[in-house]
Design an enzyme around this catalytic site. Sequence first.
Site, PDB file in Angstrom:
ATOM      1  N   CYS B  84      -1.481   5.391  -4.741  1.00 40.04           N
ATOM      2  CA  CYS B  84      -1.700   5.097  -6.156  1.00 40.04           C
ATOM      3  C   CYS B  84      -1.141   6.168  -7.081  1.00 40.04           C
ATOM      4  O   CYS B  84      -1.002   5.940  -8.280  1.00 40.04           O
ATOM      5  CB  CYS B  84      -3.195   4.948  -6.424  1.00 40.04           C
ATOM      6  SG  CYS B  84      -4.020   3.849  -5.263  1.00 40.04           S
ATOM      7  N   HIS B 329      -3.170  -2.513 -11.821  1.00 35.31           N
ATOM      8  CA  HIS B 329      -2.886  -1.403 -10.909  1.00 35.31           C
ATOM      9  C   HIS B 329      -1.831  -1.780  -9.861  1.00 35.31           C
ATOM     10  O   HIS B 329      -2.126  -1.905  -8.686  1.00 35.31           O
ATOM     11  CB  HIS B 329      -4.196  -0.957 -10.235  1.00 35.31           C
ATOM     12  CG  HIS B 329      -4.052   0.173  -9.289  1.00 35.31           C
ATOM     13  ND1 HIS B 329      -3.130   1.185  -9.445  1.00 35.31           N
ATOM     14  CD2 HIS B 329      -4.721   0.478  -8.127  1.00 35.31           C
ATOM     15  CE1 HIS B 329      -3.251   2.052  -8.437  1.00 35.31           C
ATOM     16  NE2 HIS B 329      -4.189   1.631  -7.627  1.00 35.31           N
TER      17      HIS B 329
END
Lengths: 378, 378
Positions: B84, B329
């Site tokens: 991430c 995301h």
Amino acid sequence: VGDDGTRVVILGVGLHPFGRFPEKSMSDLGRTAALEAMKDAGVGYNDIQAGYCGRVVASTGVGLNIFEELGSTGIPVTNVELACASSSRAAEFAATAIKAGVHDMCMVVGVEKMPRGMLDLGQSGGGGMSFAGAMGLALLPGEYAMQARRHMALYGSKREHFAQVSVKAHKNGCLNPYAQYQVLLSLEEVMNSRMVADPITLYQCCPTSDGASAVVLCSEETARRYTTKPVYLTVSMGATPIYTPGEVELSEGPTAWLAQKVYEKAGLGPEDVDVAQCHDAFTPGEVLAVEKLGFCEEGEGGVFVWEGNTEITGKKPMNTDGGLLSRGHPMGATGGAMITEIVRQLRGQAGPRQVANAKVGMIHNAGVGGIQLSILTT
Amino acid sequence: VGDDGTRVVILGVGLHPFGRFPEKSMSDLGRTAALEAMKDAGVGYNDIQAGYCGRVVASTGVGLNIFEELGSTGIPVTNVELACASSSRAAEFAATAIKAGVHDMCMVVGVEKMPRGMLDLGQSGGGGMSFAGAMGLALLPGEYAMQARRHMALYGSKREHFAQVSVKAHKNGCLNPYAQYQVLLSLEEVMNSRMVADPITLYQCCPTSDGASAVVLCSEETARRYTTKPVYLTVSMGATPIYTPGEVELSEGPTAWLAQKVYEKAGLGPEDVDVAQCHDAFTPGEVLAVEKLGFCEEGEGGVFVWEGNTEITGKKPMNTDGGLLSRGHPMGATGGAMITEIVRQLRGQAGPRQVANAKVGMIHNAGVGGIQLSILTT
């Protein structure tokens, strides 16, 4: 690397043998290489300030897994990916961080367990296909075969010239205990093996490999505490392909163009290179590399190789450890393995495959995504 | 970044809207963000000297595809992967190259098209499973839920505190035309949505997203040619988890430890931060981040959020663009999106979600593989 005064030293190198290791995890492979490199460097894991993991096929988390099992020191660890050139590019990034004063000692671990079968690189994920993939160039033997055919048409290179690259590679592999194949192949055996993409036969393709490499880098100042005979990563630069309308680029990426820049930066020329590693994933790789790196004239690569100039005892020894063809090619680990071999050659530690008086080494590492050229010096 | 005098400027930022775009390739998404960032910077593709692609799930070649379709200039392009936090780490690498004098202007493109369903990060590929994976911690909602439960047990935090993070995030997302969800959610809706990992309900999990971000970075000297109001990437540093026997680390990685180092390097403290982006992939992320970054005392994060301190009009506005929960995301793109939002805030270009007089911004980006903390200043 970089333009100020800081020079970067490759303090330690290490490998996990290349081959097939179904019982081992990527962490097992990477850890073995890392421990060997740290031992070679004379440092402990607490001395390492940043980690870089070169890997292609494996999923996220691999870099963290390898490094966190070596110690819980909290250092940043990053996966760096540039296909076959992943750990070469990672070494450039480590050297850049050292030059910028961000870290003083870094370790690159390259690792891969290649999946079975032919790698299809055309799919970029998420439903997109690259231009090259859509044109049918996603399978690499085909791409190399087209370059070879073009070379044959333009310059009269023969099938034997390409095949000889593999014969020589396997001869060198026999001298390398880390090589996946340590077996001699005759020219006849190479040429008569199953055709994959004309003129490339099966034994002119690198094998499917597992393995790992590791490289410890630090500033020249820090290196003085550990060694009186440093090997420097003098230059390491990368590039992506340049497409010029109407021109055909033989070899992956603008190799000759980048080689010029790299020689200039190092203040050296092709005549200064004593030993080289090149990207011989398929045999045309070496024929094209010797031309692009300036070791012979354009079009003469086939004859240059055929006449033995890239043998360990030749004018420009190349792939002295067996290269991708015989040492093996676990993608993420390959760049680090090339660095390992050149460092051992420049230190005079290459045993039966030692090139006499090697002071300058060059690395040509090509992959989907670009190329990386490096010059190492004593 | 680095220790000499060179300061790095974030000259341009851009996004492709986050959402689901089945008809678009990763190159389509990345190119859109890149063109927006170059336009924002006032530069052309010929000005870019190196490319970095943050991506996680997609296969090799993605970075090359995106950049080569912008132009055939031969610049090096590297995929940088840290789950991430991929494009945050990539921005640090670009800044490091600028500080080392290797490149003067670089572009980071973060991109992802997330696969459907829950991401299982336990498998590291090649048959190996991480320790955490073997312990059942490969599914992230479970990991965040355990942190939340621990926080509830230790400090008396309530379910509502966590749920409120998502209510606030969606409120902010309504003010962001690039956000995947631009819809208000009530506390009741969040708390009554399907339970995923107690106390985390469905609407406390970030969605499955496609999207891209891009960031153009250059040296301060070069930036003077383009802007009189530069935003600096003052510090950007990473770390991996540190396991201390007998201690439980809440939040991913040694966030508080790294925050100390980052503040010290910037010569700033938590009291100086005007606006922040944190990794709210799941709602406990923000509750833990406000503590670890020093915005409130350990254990008070739940109440801090509940009382509205992280609202746009609060003391420490956080995830002003909707955060991972509402903006979305797409893993590789997230770090660059956080940078984009902070740059727009520091420039006073955040429109209806503008934080008044924002001069110092902080980014907390966590992922499997480590964390990245950055401070941006005007």
